[in-house]
Design an enzyme around this catalytic site. Sequence first.
Site, short mmCIF file in Angstrom:
data_model
loop_
_atom_site.label_atom_id
_atom_site.label_comp_id
_atom_site.label_asym_id
_atom_site.label_seq_id
_atom_site.Cartn_x
_atom_site.Cartn_y
_atom_site.Cartn_z
N LYS A 80 5.33 3.09 -5.92
CA LYS A 80 5.15 4.54 -5.84
C LYS A 80 3.76 4.81 -5.28
CE LYS A 80 3.12 7.77 -7.90
NZ LYS A 80 2.82 8.75 -6.84
N GLY A 111 -6.10 4.01 -10.46
CA GLY A 111 -6.17 5.47 -10.58
C GLY A 111 -7.32 5.86 -11.48
N SER A 112 -7.23 7.05 -12.01
CA SER A 112 -8.31 7.56 -12.84
C SER A 112 -8.22 6.99 -14.25
CB SER A 112 -8.24 9.08 -12.91
OG SER A 112 -7.11 9.46 -13.67
N GLY A 129 -4.90 6.18 -16.53
CA GLY A 129 -4.76 4.84 -17.12
C GLY A 129 -4.45 4.91 -18.60
N GLU A 185 -6.68 -0.53 -13.02
CA GLU A 185 -7.93 -0.55 -12.25
C GLU A 185 -8.37 0.91 -12.16
OE1 GLU A 185 -9.86 -2.96 -11.29
OE2 GLU A 185 -11.13 -1.33 -10.65
N CYS A 212 -13.78 3.29 -5.54
CA CYS A 212 -14.06 3.02 -6.95
C CYS A 212 -15.41 2.34 -7.07
CB CYS A 212 -13.00 2.09 -7.54
SG CYS A 212 -11.35 2.71 -7.33
N GLU A 229 -17.43 10.33 -13.00
CA GLU A 229 -17.03 9.91 -11.66
C GLU A 229 -16.74 11.15 -10.82
OE1 GLU A 229 -13.37 7.65 -11.17
OE2 GLU A 229 -14.43 6.34 -9.78
C1 UN1 Z 1 -11.52 0.64 -4.41
O1 UN1 Z 1 -12.31 1.50 -4.10
O2 UN1 Z 1 -10.66 0.86 -5.28
O3 UN1 Z 1 -15.46 -3.47 -2.25
C2 UN1 Z 1 -11.43 -0.67 -3.74
C3 UN1 Z 1 -14.90 -2.48 -1.81
C4 UN1 Z 1 -13.53 -2.60 -1.23
C5 UN1 Z 1 -12.48 -2.33 -2.23
C6 UN1 Z 1 -12.63 -1.01 -2.91
N1 UN1 Z 1 -13.37 -3.92 -0.69
O4 UN1 Z 1 -15.43 -1.38 -1.83
#
Ligand code: UN1
Length: 642
Positions: free
Chosen positions: A321, A374-375, A379, A396, A430, A531
């Site tokens: 999804k 996701g957030s 999660g 994650e 992230c 965040e």
């Molecule tokens: C993400 O933002 O969820 O190191 C992944 C990094 C990328 C992966 C980011 N290779 O910023």
Amino acid sequence: MAADPVRLGDPVRGVELPVEPCGMEVLAEAVEGEPPLVGEERDPPEHALPTECDRLRVDLGGDRRREEDGSGRQLGLADRAVPRQAEGVRLTHPGRRASCDRIDRAGAGASTAGGDERRGGDERQGKRAHPASLPRSLGYARAMATSTAQNFQNFIGGEWVDAASGETFESTSPANGETIGIFPRSGVEDVDRAVAVAKEAFAEWRLVPAPKRGEILFRLARLLEQEKGALTDLMTHEMGKVKAEAGGDVQEAIDITYYMAGEGRRLFGHTTPSELRDKWNMSVRQPIGVVGAITPWNFPVAIPSWKLIPALVCGNTVVLKPATDTPALAERFVELLAESGIPNGVVNIVHGGGTTVGERLVRHPDVRVITLTGSRETGVEVLKAAAETLTHVHLELGGKNAIVVLDDADIELAVDGILWSAFGTSGQRCTAASRVIVQRGAYGALQSALVEHVEKLRLGPGWEDDTDIGPVINRAALDKIDSYTAIGKDEGAKLLTGGEIAGDGDLGKGFFYRPTIFADVDPQMRIAQEEIFGPTTALIPVADLDEAIHVSNGIKYGLSSSIFTQDVNAAFRAMRDLEAGITYVNAGTIGAEVHLPFGGTKDTGNGHREAGQAALDVFTEWKSIYVDYSGRLQRAQIDTEA
Ligand code: UN1
């Protein structure tokens, strides 16, 4: 005289910094004309397996492209050279049900039983193949925006199908509002169907030798390489990333696909001595079952690949999804998987919202693993919902990553790292550096260098060569980022630059935010704790390394961290003490490579890692096997000998 504009990824000084290798996304698709009826196109005899150089026509479940070869004949994906499929795995054609023909275990896919009959059935029902064709270039993608929007479908059991309800949603470009495509707004019924076929496919896919599964994935890696340019273009349109980063996103998918395809010949288990004579002990990895993958828009190709490729090489089947902001990119990724020879039912995509499709996936009793990026809030909800069925959950989640700059740091290098980490992908990683913790001796110089360079960054559409910073993903993101500027000001932080929506000229058609730096930020302020997921970073002055580490750790997240210093002792202390899944020394907070574990501590996740060998732990379960060849009863812990 005006200085040359600085570019993200360019050196601030003479030394060229590498451009982040693992960008994200993929693209959208375009459609042209009426979809062909299944059966209008020439179907090959099923025993005619394509070899490396053949240009045989092979209909795959994912063949939705419509091209002309000059003779008026419509071409499909597989009209291009198709590599030899894995022995024992048959390629199939649209309209075939997963249960019919996923895997021919009797021999190299030679069986034709039932094939024509099934094709006839589809023709009689007037079933249409998916009309989508793929933007092969930026020009194509642009043309798409001006013509009638194309409809895309779910991919379930090797068939392209609409949502049962017939409802749809639109994907649009964050850069200018152009329509990328129309996608099915799926519901419970669609998810249930996808899970059912994935469950059925698992019974066969788990038995395909892992090296054979790897062979299919090697073909996918090559297809991704061939499609890198088109995917990159589409990503600049659908997600908004600048070209270099979009290419990096696709490259990250290529990298993990090669890496994990090779895992098909490893997937190591363990052998270990027994405490008893004439007894053999070993432990092996086993696939788990149906994996539900819920993926975000910020790395629209890379993150689906991080989840699907290891899941598949381990022998699981998948229902994907993707985010509703980047469905075309996910769809294209799945098309390529189908083209690579993945049997029907092994990979399925169901488009739609989190509260419908996502929720049903998470709660479905036949989904054994959920992997979500996701957030934090999502999660937590997923974890609670999955508790009912004791589904494995890999999460994650967020980050509030900091770069520490000590007095002895190479300041120009630190500025390079901060610009790249805070403003690359418009801060929508992230791993983005949304905090910069600076020892007081370096604070003044760093501030002015940052502001000088940030103000030269050019906002624009990702597909334009001279764009440094693309749009943020949607209106809600833009509003959220802007609200944090107001929060920072209210909290008493000093706004050094940016802090506003950029609406001049064509920027007004999209969601652009000026790169924003706050100074004199207290570590407890909301802009230093929460965040924001945008191009905003907060400078926090500190006295020394101890305070820097304390501040860096003083958040709920623990994804990435960084220190700039020339003191080897300080660097090693940081490597040990920073509470994060990733620590960089003399580099920013972004730049993860696919063969190392990726993930975080504390509220960034629930202890799992993706990528690297660690990903195998998400997608396999251990089985311990004891073989007693003594011919007599030997009781463990009791019948042991000296
Ligand atoms: C993400 O933002 O969820 O190191 C992944 C990094 C990328 C992966 C980011 N290779 O910023």
